[in-house]
Motif scaffolding. Structure first.
Motif, PDB file in Angstrom:
ATOM      1  N   TRP A 273       0.808  -1.220   0.000  1.00 17.58           N
ATOM      2  CA  TRP A 273       0.000   0.000   0.000  1.00 17.58           C
ATOM      3  C   TRP A 273       0.844   1.275   0.000  1.00 17.58           C
ATOM      4  CZ3 TRP A 273      -5.010   0.733  -0.934  1.00 17.58           C
ATOM      5  CH2 TRP A 273      -5.813  -0.403  -1.005  1.00 17.58           C
ATOM      6  N   ASN A 274       2.139   1.161  -0.163  1.00 22.51           N
ATOM      7  CA  ASN A 274       3.005   2.338  -0.160  1.00 22.51           C
ATOM      8  C   ASN A 274       2.683   3.243  -1.354  1.00 22.51           C
ATOM      9  OD1 ASN A 274       5.274   3.775   1.002  1.00 22.51           O
ATOM     10  ND2 ASN A 274       6.339   3.261  -0.898  1.00 22.51           N
ATOM     11  N   ASP A 275       2.454   4.506  -1.094  1.00 19.29           N
ATOM     12  CA  ASP A 275       2.214   5.520  -2.122  1.00 19.29           C
ATOM     13  C   ASP A 275       1.034   5.182  -3.039  1.00 19.29           C
ATOM     14  OD1 ASP A 275       4.388   6.845  -1.066  1.00 19.29           O
ATOM     15  OD2 ASP A 275       5.779   6.203  -2.626  1.00 19.29           O
ATOM     16  N   THR A 276      -0.003   4.534  -2.504  1.00 22.45           N
ATOM     17  CA  THR A 276      -1.159   4.199  -3.334  1.00 22.45           C
ATOM     18  C   THR A 276      -2.490   4.643  -2.739  1.00 22.45           C
ATOM     19  OG1 THR A 276      -1.418   2.012  -2.364  1.00 22.45           O
ATOM     20  CG2 THR A 276      -0.021   2.162  -4.315  1.00 22.45           C
ATOM     21  N   ILE A 277      -2.519   5.110  -1.508  1.00 23.69           N
ATOM     22  CA  ILE A 277      -3.782   5.457  -0.854  1.00 23.69           C
ATOM     23  C   ILE A 277      -4.264   6.820  -1.349  1.00 23.69           C
ATOM     24  CG2 ILE A 277      -4.921   5.923   1.356  1.00 23.69           C
ATOM     25  CD1 ILE A 277      -2.856   4.004   2.635  1.00 23.69           C
ATOM     26  N   SER A 278      -5.515   6.857  -1.806  1.00 22.88           N
ATOM     27  CA  SER A 278      -6.078   8.115  -2.320  1.00 22.88           C
ATOM     28  C   SER A 278      -7.296   8.598  -1.553  1.00 22.88           C
ATOM     29  CB  SER A 278      -6.458   7.951  -3.790  1.00 22.88           C
ATOM     30  OG  SER A 278      -5.305   7.746  -4.572  1.00 22.88           O
ATOM     31  N   SER A 279      -7.908   7.721  -0.734  1.00 24.51           N
ATOM     32  CA  SER A 279      -9.040   8.127   0.095  1.00 24.51           C
ATOM     33  C   SER A 279      -9.139   7.177   1.286  1.00 24.51           C
ATOM     34  CB  SER A 279     -10.345   8.151  -0.705  1.00 24.51           C
ATOM     35  OG  SER A 279     -10.616   6.907  -1.302  1.00 24.51           O
ATOM     36  N   ALA A 280      -9.850   7.632   2.341  1.00 24.91           N
ATOM     37  CA  ALA A 280      -9.933   6.814   3.554  1.00 24.91           C
ATOM     38  C   ALA A 280     -11.159   7.186   4.380  1.00 24.91           C
ATOM     39  CB  ALA A 280      -8.677   6.984   4.403  1.00 24.91           C
ATOM     40  N   GLN A 281     -11.585   6.229   5.202  1.00 21.52           N
ATOM     41  CA  GLN A 281     -12.681   6.430   6.149  1.00 21.52           C
ATOM     42  C   GLN A 281     -12.219   5.934   7.512  1.00 21.52           C
ATOM     43  OE1 GLN A 281     -15.726   3.981   4.396  1.00 21.52           O
ATOM     44  NE2 GLN A 281     -16.373   5.584   3.003  1.00 21.52           N
TER      45      GLN A 281
ATOM     46  N   MET B 273       0.501  14.803  -0.168  1.00 21.12           N
ATOM     47  CA  MET B 273      -0.088  13.525   0.249  1.00 21.12           C
ATOM     48  C   MET B 273      -0.797  12.770  -0.869  1.00 21.12           C
ATOM     49  SD  MET B 273       0.918  13.110   3.291  1.00 21.12           S
ATOM     50  CE  MET B 273      -0.018  11.662   3.740  1.00 21.12           C
ATOM     51  N   SER B 274      -0.848  13.315  -2.085  1.00 21.87           N
ATOM     52  CA  SER B 274      -1.506  12.608  -3.179  1.00 21.87           C
ATOM     53  C   SER B 274      -0.703  11.359  -3.539  1.00 21.87           C
ATOM     54  CB  SER B 274      -1.618  13.527  -4.397  1.00 21.87           C
ATOM     55  OG  SER B 274      -2.278  12.832  -5.437  1.00 21.87           O
ATOM     56  N   ASP B 275      -1.279  10.194  -3.295  1.00 21.80           N
ATOM     57  CA  ASP B 275      -0.597   8.911  -3.528  1.00 21.80           C
ATOM     58  C   ASP B 275       0.806   8.905  -2.927  1.00 21.80           C
ATOM     59  OD1 ASP B 275      -2.757   7.778  -4.832  1.00 21.80           O
ATOM     60  OD2 ASP B 275      -2.096   8.462  -6.794  1.00 21.80           O
ATOM     61  N   ALA B 276       0.917   9.378  -1.695  1.00 19.02           N
ATOM     62  CA  ALA B 276       2.232   9.490  -1.063  1.00 19.02           C
ATOM     63  C   ALA B 276       2.279   8.924   0.344  1.00 19.02           C
ATOM     64  CB  ALA B 276       2.660  10.961  -1.040  1.00 19.02           C
ATOM     65  N   THR B 277       1.226   8.294   0.827  1.00 16.78           N
ATOM     66  CA  THR B 277       1.226   7.781   2.199  1.00 16.78           C
ATOM     67  C   THR B 277       2.128   6.559   2.310  1.00 16.78           C
ATOM     68  OG1 THR B 277      -1.018   8.569   2.586  1.00 16.78           O
ATOM     69  CG2 THR B 277      -0.207   6.854   4.074  1.00 16.78           C
TER      70      THR B 277
END
Length: 139
Positions: A83-91, A128-132
């Motif tokens: 999941w490195n650098d792939t997260i774009s949204s979250a809840q 933070m865009s696709d950078a987490t």
């Protein structure tokens, strides 16, 4: 005998998934004098309560779309989990605040979601865009 071992392995896998302790053998199935079924059930509910306290569902794409997973523990380096650098949204579905970091080991730019908050697009936060690369819960 082989069927008994296969059945025991299946039960052990199920117990590990649910976070429940198994007796060492069928003869140990009776609770010991110092431990009752109620205590064992209480321990299992504590594990469930901890997981409910720390819970964030992340998505590969903005607006909660496509590939997703749920994290219930701190993640020092998302590279190991794909999941490195792939997260774009979250809840944030838990009771703790969750902090998303730009770099591994909780470094770099960051932003957080409090209990019940959602973020439809990480790109709305600087760097933070696709950078987490790491996630940490604050309870």
């Amino acid at each position: 005998m082989r069927i008994r071992h296969i059945a025991a392995a299946g039960a052990a896998t199920a117990a590990l998934t649910l976070g429940v302790a198994l007796p060492a053998s069928a003869s140990d199935a009776q609770p010991s004098a110092g431990r009752s079924h109620a205590v064992a059930a209480h321990d299992a509910s504590d594990l469930g309560a901890l997981a409910a306290k720390r819970k964030v569902k992340v998505y590969q794409d903005a607006k909660y779309k496509n590939r997703n997973t749920t994290f219930t523990e701190n993640m020092r380096n998302l590279k190991h989990d794909g999941w490195n650098d792939t997260i774009s949204s979250a809840q944030n579905q838990g009771k703790c605040t969750v902090v998303f970091y730009q770099h591994s080991n909780y470094h770099g730019a960051k932003f957080s979601l409090a209990k019940g908050e959602k973020e439809p697009h990480f790109g709305d936060h600087p760097h933070m865009s696709d950078a987490t690369s790491s996630i940490k819960f604050r309870c």
